[in-house]
Design a protein around this motif. Structure first.
Motif, mmCIF file in Angstrom:
data_model
loop_
_atom_site.group_PDB
_atom_site.id
_atom_site.type_symbol
_atom_site.label_atom_id
_atom_site.label_comp_id
_atom_site.label_asym_id
_atom_site.label_seq_id
_atom_site.Cartn_x
_atom_site.Cartn_y
_atom_site.Cartn_z
ATOM 1 N N GLY A 2 8.555 -6.068 4.115
ATOM 2 C CA GLY A 2 7.058 -6.913 3.398
ATOM 3 C C GLY A 2 8.139 -8.510 3.007
ATOM 4 N N ALA A 44 4.238 -3.492 1.072
ATOM 5 C CA ALA A 44 3.596 -4.164 2.250
ATOM 6 C C ALA A 44 4.481 -5.157 1.862
ATOM 7 N N LEU A 45 4.029 -5.732 1.094
ATOM 8 C CA LEU A 45 4.777 -7.758 1.103
ATOM 9 C C LEU A 45 5.387 -7.486 -0.357
ATOM 10 N N ASP A 46 5.974 -7.890 0.047
ATOM 11 C CA ASP A 46 7.157 -8.442 -0.967
ATOM 12 C C ASP A 46 7.548 -10.150 -1.517
ATOM 13 N N THR A 67 -1.212 -6.324 6.851
ATOM 14 C CA THR A 67 -1.028 -6.808 5.851
ATOM 15 C C THR A 67 -1.372 -8.071 5.153
ATOM 16 N N GLY A 106 4.688 -5.122 7.312
ATOM 17 C CA GLY A 106 3.822 -5.795 6.446
ATOM 18 C C GLY A 106 3.203 -7.307 7.527
ATOM 19 N N LYS A 118 1.359 -3.544 -2.777
ATOM 20 C CA LYS A 118 2.094 -2.514 -2.598
ATOM 21 C C LYS A 118 0.792 -1.287 -2.283
#
Lengths: 261, 344
Positions: free
Chosen positions: B213, B17-19, B43, B40, B11
């Motif tokens: 993300g 950004a990545l989930d 990232t 994402g 986050k």
């Protein structure tokens, strides 16, 4: 073109030529005698020696300040950024008085330092401090735009290629900044050598110990020994020219080495 | 080298950004991370490289924990979008950098370094530029040098962040083909990030489509193009016609018009119907699922593009074969050869 040349001549070249002509009134022996007198040599040594030492300190401290201002976001950053210019803007006599008050034996900094047996005001150390004070913006303002231009990605690239932090700094960052650092050093040095106003208040002005060359020129003038004054002035002029020439070469070198993308 | 990523979360402030990202990349694969900006993908790449750190999750190389190591120890070649070449060094010294900074104990001698750099410059076909500075090169040349520099350390994995993003269209196409054949030659596990679907589909063995993300779909270029797993993938890859439809008791409606399309197994409610432009077949009025009036026809390339105002209110663009006679004002029917309906 014509206007530029005439203006440059009136403002810069003619006074300088006048200075040289004036010094030609001296025979080479007289000229040499003035230069090699103990008091002149000591004054030049104080100006150039302390000036160079102060420029070196400014180089190191200035780089650290630039790094913090460019790479970190902290509260008051803009304020600090503005404060860097204070030595530029402050009348030098004001700076001299302020520094003297600060470092005098009863001053805020002078008192604790005196307790440690360190005397700053009215010693060569005071000259050194004043020269650092007036020189710092030159390093910061020269290096700042170059560091801002330097992509943080090149540090990541160096790291992913296996470079340690030390190798990244010494092999990638410093060489990229080197031309700007050298220019900043030279400018701070030139300023420190020529500084008069802020230094004479704190220097104590003891002949042979804490007397700077510009002050010696003023003293000779007030004694109506104009030839002596011009001889010292000419020598300072020549050395300054050499420094400006060196700065110019460094900038040329920087541009040829690292053209803008 | 296999790369495995498990449940990665990163986050920035409140922005995820990545989930929760899971991904496995096999040895020798060339994988594309494809998605719009902010999806994402960069990232994820930077975390694999060790240039960023996740809030939670795992990254392992060949089963060993990669997060325990910094970028320096991971032995990963990273190619940046804007090249990140060292501008005070010649091309030769740029490529040699990774070899020169190795610890003394394993560092090659000067002759071996020279030989290796020469070999890499030959590989990227730029040996004649060895003494130039990066600023004297074109964008395409810089990127190839950046690649040679990354390969110098014999990386276990090669990561490329929008490698052709800063280049013009023609150079891009050349470099794509070149990258694919280079990968074929050196066969190092590689991941590259791109927002250009054509690039992903043309270069990669496998495409990972990302949005917000999350990974939407992982598959071969054919898979993601022919059988998109979600509305997002269908809309993002290839040019699609998208129509809002309503599914009720086995009938699909566009506006209040029922469509003669099978609705088996579809959940009732608001849905979206996706058709590729070239999958809309034009027929005489009254013979297909959609009816509409041709508004405008433009002829270019291998197809003609027609703008059709459908009964039901939507206006769509279709691609019809050049030999099909179409004129503005014609009333036609349209029949989707293939279509997909996603709920929501």
């Amino acid at each position: 073109m014509g206007l530029t040349l005439s203006w440059l001549s009136v403002i810069i070249l003619i006074p300088l030529a006048g200075l040289f002509l004036r010094s030609l009134e001296l025979s080479p022996e007289q000229f040499w005698a003035i230069l090699s007198s103990r008091r002149t040599l000591n004054a030049l040594r104080v100006s150039f020696g302390l000036g160079f030492a102060a420029a070196c300190v400014n180089l190191v401290m200035g780089s650290i300040i630039v790094w913090a201002l460019v790479r970190y976001r902290f509260p008051g950053r803009r304020l600090f950024d503005a404060i860097v210019d204070v030595p530029f803007a402050l009348p030098t006599a004001v700076a001299g008085v302020a520094l003297t008050a600060l470092f005098a034996e009863k001053g805020w900094l002078g008192a604790p330092l005196a307790a440690l047996g360190i005397k700053v005001a009215f010693t060569p150390l005071g000259i050194f401090v004043a020269m650092i004070f007036i020189g710092i913006p030159f390093v910061v303002r020269t290096v700042q735009p170059v560091l801002q231009d330097l992509d943080p990605e090149i540090e990541e690239a160096a790291g992913s290629l296996g470079a340690s932090r030390w190798q990244t700094v010494t092999r990638v960052i410093l060489p990229s900044l080197a031309p700007a650092l050298l220019t900043g050093l030279a400018l701070a040095f030139a300023r420190a050598v020529g500084e008069y106003g802020s230094v004479i208040f704190i220097a104590g002005n003891l002949p042979n110990v804490s007397e700077i060359a510009p002050l010696l020129i003023v003293i000779r003038l007030s004694e109506f020994r104009y030839a002596d004054a011009t001889a010292i002035a000419v020598i300072m002029l020549v050395v300054s020219f050499v420094i400006i020439f060196a700065v110019n070469r460094l900038q040329r070198w920087a541009r040829s080495r690292i053209p803008k993308h | 080298m296999t790369i495995e990523v498990k449940n990665l979360v990163k986050k920035f402030g409140i922005f995820a950004a990545l989930d929760g990202v899971d991904l496995k990349v096999d040895n020798g694969e060339l994988v594309a991370l494809l998605g719009p900006s902010g999806s994402g993908k960069t990232t994820l790449l930077r975390i694999i490289a060790g240039l960023d750190w996740p809030d939670s999750g795992e990254v392992s190389f060949n089963g060993e924990d990669a997060l325990a190591q910094g970028a320096r120890e991971r032995h990963v070649g990273f190619v940046f979008q804007h090249y990140a070449l060292f501008r005070h060094m010649t091309v030769f010294e740029n490529v040699a950098f990774g070899l020169r900074v190795q610890p003394r104990a394993v560092r090659k001698d000067e002759a071996a370094i020279r030989a290796r750099v020469k070999e890499l410059l030959d590989l990227v076909q730029l040996d004649w530029l060895a003494d130039r500075y990066p600023s004297q090169l074109s964008g395409g040349q810089r990127q190839r040098i950046a690649l040679a520099r990354a390969l110098a350390i014999e990386p276990r994995i090669l990561l490329l962040d929008e490698p052709f993003g800063a280049l013009d269209a023609k150079v891009r196409k050349e470099l794509r083909r070149w990258l694919r054949s280079l990968h074929h030659e050196i066969n190092v596990t590689s991941i590259f990030v791109t927002h250009d679907q054509e690039e992903a589909l043309e270069v990669a063995n496998r495409v990972v489509v990302m949005d917000k993300g999350r990974i939407e779909q992982v598959g071969s270029p054919e898979d993601v193009y022919e059988s998109p797993a979600s509305a997002f993938v269908h809309g993002f890859i290839g040019e699609s016609i998208e129509l809002p439809v309503q599914v009720e008791s086995g009938v699909i409606r566009l506006g209040d018009r029922p469509l003669a399309l099978a609705a088996d197994g579809l959940a009732p409610g608001a849905s979206r119907l996706f058709v590729r432009r070239h999958d809309m077949l034009v027929g005489p009025s009254g013979s297909g699922a959609f009816e509409g009036a041709v508004r405008q026809v433009r002829n270019f390339g291998p197809v003609q593009r027609a703008e059709v105002a459908l009964l039901g209110g939507e206006t769509i663009e279709i691609d019809a074969p050049r030999d099909k006679e179409l004129r503005a004002g014609d009333i036609v029917s349209l029949n989707p050869r293939r279509y997909r309906i996603f709920a929501g």
